[in-house]
Write an enzyme that holds these catalytic residues in place. Structure first.
Site, short mmCIF file in Angstrom:
data_model
loop_
_atom_site.label_atom_id
_atom_site.label_comp_id
_atom_site.label_asym_id
_atom_site.label_seq_id
_atom_site.Cartn_x
_atom_site.Cartn_y
_atom_site.Cartn_z
N PRO A 18 0.81 -1.23 0.00
CA PRO A 18 0.00 0.00 0.00
C PRO A 18 0.84 1.28 0.00
O PRO A 18 0.36 2.34 -0.39
CB PRO A 18 -0.81 -0.11 1.30
N GLU B 66 15.49 10.85 -22.44
CA GLU B 66 14.45 10.26 -21.60
C GLU B 66 14.56 8.76 -21.40
O GLU B 66 14.20 8.27 -20.36
CB GLU B 66 13.09 10.59 -22.20
#
Lengths: 224, 224
Positions: free
Chosen positions: B78, B110
DNA sequence: ATATATTAGCGTAAAATATACGCATTGTAT
DNA sequence: ATACAATGCGTATATTTTACGCTAATATAT
């Protein structure tokens, strides 16, 4: 980005008794596939981890406390649920016979063990999940000591041999198997004997987890 | 049930060149971890399968056409994304050197290749994902013929040997490796030779996928 | 009581695999 | 020509796997 994918977990739980491997299935209460058999599982809550979700669902649906749990595969075919898009993270688990009876007595109409050769028709893509789980179990038991999670803490050697024969679906040479397994040095021989029926009583053994981890750290691998 | 979990896919893509294994990483354009390196990936669209999502994201972010793709593991902690709950299905992929150059030229600022021993700091839990992917690649290359997906279609035998040495991170006996690999009967020896620099020119080989599948069906397993 | 069946447990020989190297072959570089 | 570098083949030895004979300990049948 708007995403309306739901996330669920499913658990293929194996048990071992009277020389056969069984799988725990539940009968679905709601649609889709209402009344049909399925692998236990359900939706993941926002705050819980995937493992927590599996353990929670298993407890809710079958009352079982899992002994070994491992992620299997994630199934994401857009058509796998006829209603919504549901992606499911499948797990496979193992439990000891002691927990066995407990589960069977909880809600016999809803949760039930099935021998892996006599499976009912399954919901969703659960047949595919189950098939993968069996393959994984067979592969894994040969290179990780997970077989012990299916036996009682103390067990006669023949139980271990029969378990391997049941999982792998083939005969195993008793003498070579014993040599190999004992040679791995992860079993402790106890000073206790059991006698079941006729024949020479057998010594009891125990899996020594600590020694296994120590050997693993040294690079010595478990392999049958 | 209200669920606000988002589902993403990530792909660890390995390439092989000049005797080293590299991983394809991208620099993130947006927060969180803006400007940091990460494994390529993104959110799954409602209508696409997980594999389609991986391939789409890879094309969008790096221009690469993947050669081999396999699901790795699903990460569902989580806390893994500091903002929202994001569960990510990680894949690992392999590409041939021909696609290599293409990727590097697309958008060098990138997308970039990193030698697996010289990795930058990574976003999210991507370091963990990458570590698992490397372990899986090392394990898998010994029992599935995926190494060929990293080489050109035709290759000298020494390339294959060097690839295995690079992936496994250890020396390999050239003569025994050759015996074992050729003994598997999945390589076709061509009537072509290549000479790179000094030394005796080498014969070229090709992986024969059809023969591999035939042998696999007969239960003969690939193992190095 | 004795024989017989049944399961447990030990050992050994042969076959198959893996490992460790030696060395000839075929080209390029000087 | 000669040295060098990489390819390619073979063989001896060690290790692992496989096949299987035999003894031990107990229950059960006679």
């Amino acid at each position: 980005m708007q995403q309306s994918i739901k996330l669920s977990v499913d658990a293929v739980v194996f048990g071992y008794e009277s020389e056969t491997i069984s799988v725990l299935l539940i009968r679905r209460k709601y649609d889709p596939f209402k009344g049909k058999w399925a692998i236990p599982g359900g939706f993941v809550l926002d705050s819980e981890s995937l493992e927590e979700a599996v353990e929670r669902e298993l407890k809710e649906e079958t009352g079982i406390k899992i002994n070994y749990l491992e992620q299997l595969y994630t199934f994401g075919n857009p058509e796998r649920d006829p209603r919504n898009r549901v992606v499911s993270v499948a797990y496979f688990g193992l439990i000891k016979p002691s927990a066995f009876k407990l589960a069977a007595s909880t809600d016999a109409e809803e949760a039930q063990w099935f021998t892996i050769n006599k499976l009912p028709e399954l919901s969703f893509d659960h047949a595919e999940i189950l098939k993968l789980a069996i393959t994984r179990l067979q592969a894994k038991i040969t290179y990780e000591p997970i077989g012990f999670e299916l036996l009682d803490t103390k067990f006669p050697f023949s139980d271990l041999e029969k378990l391997y024969a049941a999982v792998l679906g083939r005969e195993i040479d008793r003498r070579n198997f014993r040599k190999k397994m004992l040679g791995l040095n992860v079993l402790d021989e106890l000073d206790e004997k059991v006698s079941k029926g006729s024949g020479r009583p057998a010594n009891l053994f125990m899996f020594n987890k600590n020694r296994y981890f120590k050997l693993k750290k040294e690079g010595i691998i478990f392999e049958i």
